[in-house]
Design an enzyme around this catalytic site. Sequence first.
Site, short mmCIF file in Angstrom:
data_model
loop_
_atom_site.label_atom_id
_atom_site.label_comp_id
_atom_site.label_asym_id
_atom_site.label_seq_id
_atom_site.Cartn_x
_atom_site.Cartn_y
_atom_site.Cartn_z
N TYR A 1 0.79 -1.22 0.00
CA TYR A 1 0.00 0.00 0.00
C TYR A 1 0.83 1.28 0.00
CZ TYR A 1 -4.48 -2.36 0.53
OH TYR A 1 -5.60 -3.11 0.30
N ASP B 1 -2.83 -18.74 1.87
CA ASP B 1 -3.77 -19.51 1.04
C ASP B 1 -4.48 -20.57 1.90
OD1 ASP B 1 -1.26 -20.72 1.26
OD2 ASP B 1 -1.19 -21.43 -0.82
N ASP C 1 -6.68 -7.15 3.99
CA ASP C 1 -7.78 -6.57 3.21
C ASP C 1 -8.64 -7.70 2.63
OD1 ASP C 1 -9.29 -4.62 1.74
OD2 ASP C 1 -8.18 -5.24 -0.05
N ASP D 1 -12.77 -9.36 3.79
CA ASP D 1 -13.98 -9.47 2.98
C ASP D 1 -14.57 -10.87 3.14
OD1 ASP D 1 -13.71 -6.82 1.97
OD2 ASP D 1 -14.45 -7.44 0.00
C1 IPM Z 1 -10.65 -1.36 2.74
C2 IPM Z 1 -10.64 -0.93 1.29
C3 IPM Z 1 -9.42 -0.09 0.95
C4 IPM Z 1 -8.19 -0.94 1.21
C5 IPM Z 1 -9.44 0.47 -0.48
C6 IPM Z 1 -10.61 1.36 -0.72
C7 IPM Z 1 -8.17 1.18 -0.85
O1 IPM Z 1 -10.76 -2.04 0.46
O2 IPM Z 1 -10.58 -0.50 3.63
O3 IPM Z 1 -10.76 -2.57 3.02
O4 IPM Z 1 -7.76 -1.71 0.34
O5 IPM Z 1 -7.64 -0.85 2.31
MN MN Z 2 -11.19 -3.89 1.51
#
Ligand code: IPM
Ligand code: MN
Length: 346
Positions: free
Chosen positions: A133, A217, A241, A245
């Site tokens: 990042y 993984d 990240d 999700d």
């Molecule tokens: C998150 C988002 C961000 C990240 C994006 C919008 C840059 O996906 O906060 O999870 O990757 O950190």
């Molecule tokens: Mn994210």
Amino acid sequence: MQAMHRIAVIPGDGIGREVIAEAMKILDAVGGVEAETLPWSAEHYLATGETLPPDGYARLRAFDAILIGALGDPRVPDNRHARDILLGTRFELDLYVNQRPVRLLDDRLCPLKQRTRTDVNFVVFRENTEGVYVGVGGRFKPGTPDEIAVQEEINTYKGVHRIVRHAFDHARGHGLRRVCMADKSNAMAQGHALWQRVFTEVRAEYPDIEASHLYIDALAMFLVQNPGQFEVIVTNNLFGDIITDIGGALQGGLGMAASGNIHPGRTSMFEPVHGSAPPLAGKSVANPIGAILSAALMLETLGRHDDAVRIERAVEGAVHAGEVTRDVGGTYSTVEAGAAILRRLR
Ligand code: IPM
Ligand code: MN
Ligand code: NAD
């Protein structure tokens, strides 16, 4: 006398604006929060050419905390404003802990067969100031068939050490027994060798905690196959990240997931895990729970445990009653789902 905290509110773009409106109603009802709304967003950038003002980060530092919705708008395809406002604040305020709790509130919401609330209850600590990042890299001969694109992953001893230590401290401080570190040290033999070294050093200082390692993984596989084995997970910025999700999905959907970008003891920033979801924006269908639980995490981090628990109980009540948006099986609008939580605040 009730504590009074000054917070900056950045609703941002798309459904960010709608879910933050509901979170603010909850905070107003709980009390003890004085909010200032900042307009920084795609709209503001397109109108003024400014992502955030030159003294933007300094202004943010003067608040006790920041609550942010989401940033991302198809009219800003390079995502420049999100880079400055969201990632920029993570870096400039040195918010090295990205705390993302994964807690299933109702068995009904779990997408996994035969898994219940006891199986989905862990916290991910994502390193938040390094990794891929940092934007170190460049492109050579762009737009040609010879294009070369380099994006470096930065891992520092200091950066890895402080997030790994934070994960162990959190476990110890919350009566948890297990910490799992995930990396890709089999393939990334330089950068992730540093994670291995640090993990070996730090775990030795916490003999009371069961420390384990998984390649990222395999962790992704186990999160789906048997999430009940996890209590605390620590990993790098990009892997964190992605797996959060998955964590969102385990809780019923991204709309349920909360997070905090934290530097312990300093101004920290709280936001739902989800983004601005352009297809949902303006329809009052977005789930406000991730934003509301992020506000609760903010109060918890500010030392207001009882207020945080009040909000969490109200959210659980609304979820159990099915008074929720359609992404989690209800029929409520964003505003109605917010009101169902507000009604239950005691
Ligand atoms: C998150 C988002 C961000 C990240 C994006 C919008 C840059 O996906 O906060 O999870 O990757 O950190
Ligand atoms: Mn994210
Ligand atoms: P997203 O999180 O915005 O949405 C993905 C999908 O998840 C949505 O289409 C929807 O189906 C579901 N979803 C997400 N939040 C929901 C909610 N509250 N209620 C109901 N359903 C919900 O991810 P994306 O589509 O990949 O990204 C859209 C934009 O948001 C992009 O510009 C991206 O860069 C940005 N983004 C910003 C943040 C942030 O500001 N923290 C986080 C992630 C993505």
